[in-house]
Design a protein around this motif. Structure first.
Motif, PDB file in Angstrom:
ATOM      1  N   TYR A 127      26.893   1.623   7.560  1.00 29.78           N
ATOM      2  CA  TYR A 127      26.930   2.060   8.960  1.00 29.78           C
ATOM      3  C   TYR A 127      25.796   3.031   9.265  1.00 29.78           C
ATOM      4  O   TYR A 127      25.133   2.922  10.313  1.00 29.78           O
ATOM      5  N   TYR A 159      22.559   1.133   9.406  1.00 26.41           N
ATOM      6  CA  TYR A 159      22.525   0.372  10.669  1.00 26.41           C
ATOM      7  C   TYR A 159      22.145   1.287  11.839  1.00 26.41           C
ATOM      8  O   TYR A 159      21.339   0.900  12.700  1.00 26.41           O
ATOM      9  N   LYS A 182      18.482   1.942  11.694  1.00 26.26           N
ATOM     10  CA  LYS A 182      17.731   0.748  12.088  1.00 26.26           C
ATOM     11  C   LYS A 182      17.664   0.626  13.606  1.00 26.26           C
ATOM     12  O   LYS A 182      16.609   0.331  14.180  1.00 26.26           O
ATOM     13  N   THR A 202      20.300  -1.692   1.243  1.00 26.95           N
ATOM     14  CA  THR A 202      21.127  -2.492   2.155  1.00 26.95           C
ATOM     15  C   THR A 202      21.589  -3.778   1.485  1.00 26.95           C
ATOM     16  O   THR A 202      22.776  -4.127   1.517  1.00 26.95           O
TER      17      THR A 202
END
Length: 265
Positions: free
Chosen positions: A207, A210, A213, A230
């Motif tokens: 999480y 993410y 990103k 990842t």
């Protein structure tokens, strides 16, 4: 070859070496006459620590000393205390694991003719420390240590990986992800294995990655260590699902499936 990719390949070699040592049967030289404690397990603390330290230091060095980006996304000075703390916990975990393993072996862990020793309170305590905190204090802090390395990498210039370097990252991620899964099932005591702790940790890390990103509009292959982390977390998740479906969630590969590798020395 990209320096981070090269360091990751060496990290894979280090982890394969640890796996061979853990599941290998070799150096079966008794330390005390009449007791099943073997030279292999006496040397285990030295081997594990040296190999793990070298492998992870090379990865840290390859990231930390890379050229910095003009855009600084994180204040790295704030990472110093938590990173040192995590490394200390990992060292404690290795110490607990290997010393408890030696005590359990001294009581005849897994050896025919020493089954009665399993009822000893000292043996039960050693087994708990070996398969419990001895695993938890290594794997969980190591995952958060890798998250900090990923955050440091996001302060560095973007990489341009060639196709064979991308394949190398995927290969290392597969080795580390599967190894993390095996270690999760291996660290088991009274039906509680460390996957109960690793799974929520992996969810938190995925999480966070993410979020980075999305926030920084990151491209997957521009940051090889983050790509490795990842992918390895995803491979870990897939592995435990497959392993659980085939063998069950509470199976220990070493004791229940008798996973061993007989080495010729």
């Amino acid at each position: 070859m990209n320096r981070v990719v090269k360091a990751l390949l060496l990290l894979a070699v280090a982890n394969i070496s640890i796996g061979l040592y853990a599941y290998g049967v070799f150096l079966q030289v008794p330390i005390f006459q009449g007791y099943p404690l073997m030279l292999q397990h006496v040397l285990e603390p030295i081997f594990y620590v040296i190999v793990a330290v070298i492998g992870n230091y090379l990865v840290f060095k390859s990231i930390y000393f890379s050229d910095k980006n003009k855009i600084i996304r994180f204040n790295e000075s704030k990472f110093l205390v938590p990173v040192i703390f995590l490394l200390l916990i990992i060292g404690v975990g290795f110490g607990i694991h290997t010393s408890s393993q030696m005590i359990a072996d001294l009581f005849g862990d897994g050896h025919i003719g020493y089954e009665n020793n399993s009822s000893s309170l000292v043996y039960k305590l050693a087994s708990f420390l070996d398969e419990g905190p001895g695993h938890w204090f290594v794997s969980i802090p190591m995952l958060f240590f890798y998250l900090f390395l990923s955050m440091i990498e996001l302060n560095r210039k973007e990489a341009r990986l060639l196709n064979y370097e991308k394949v190398s990252v995927l290969l290392v991620a597969s080795i580390i992800g599967v190894g993390l899964g095996i270690g999760g099932f291996e660290g088991s005591f009274n039906g509680f294995n460390q996957n109960y702790l690793i799974i929520p940790t992996v969810a938190v890390l995925l999480y966070q990655i993410y979020k980075y990103k999305i926030s920084f509009a990151l491209k997957f292959w521009n940051y090889p260590f983050t790509a490795f982390l990842t992918t390895s977390l995803i491979i870990y998740s897939v592995f435990i699902l497959i392993f659980s479906a085939v063998y069950g969630f509470r199976v220990n590969p070493g004791t229940d499936l008798n996973w061993i590798i007989k080495l010729p020395f």
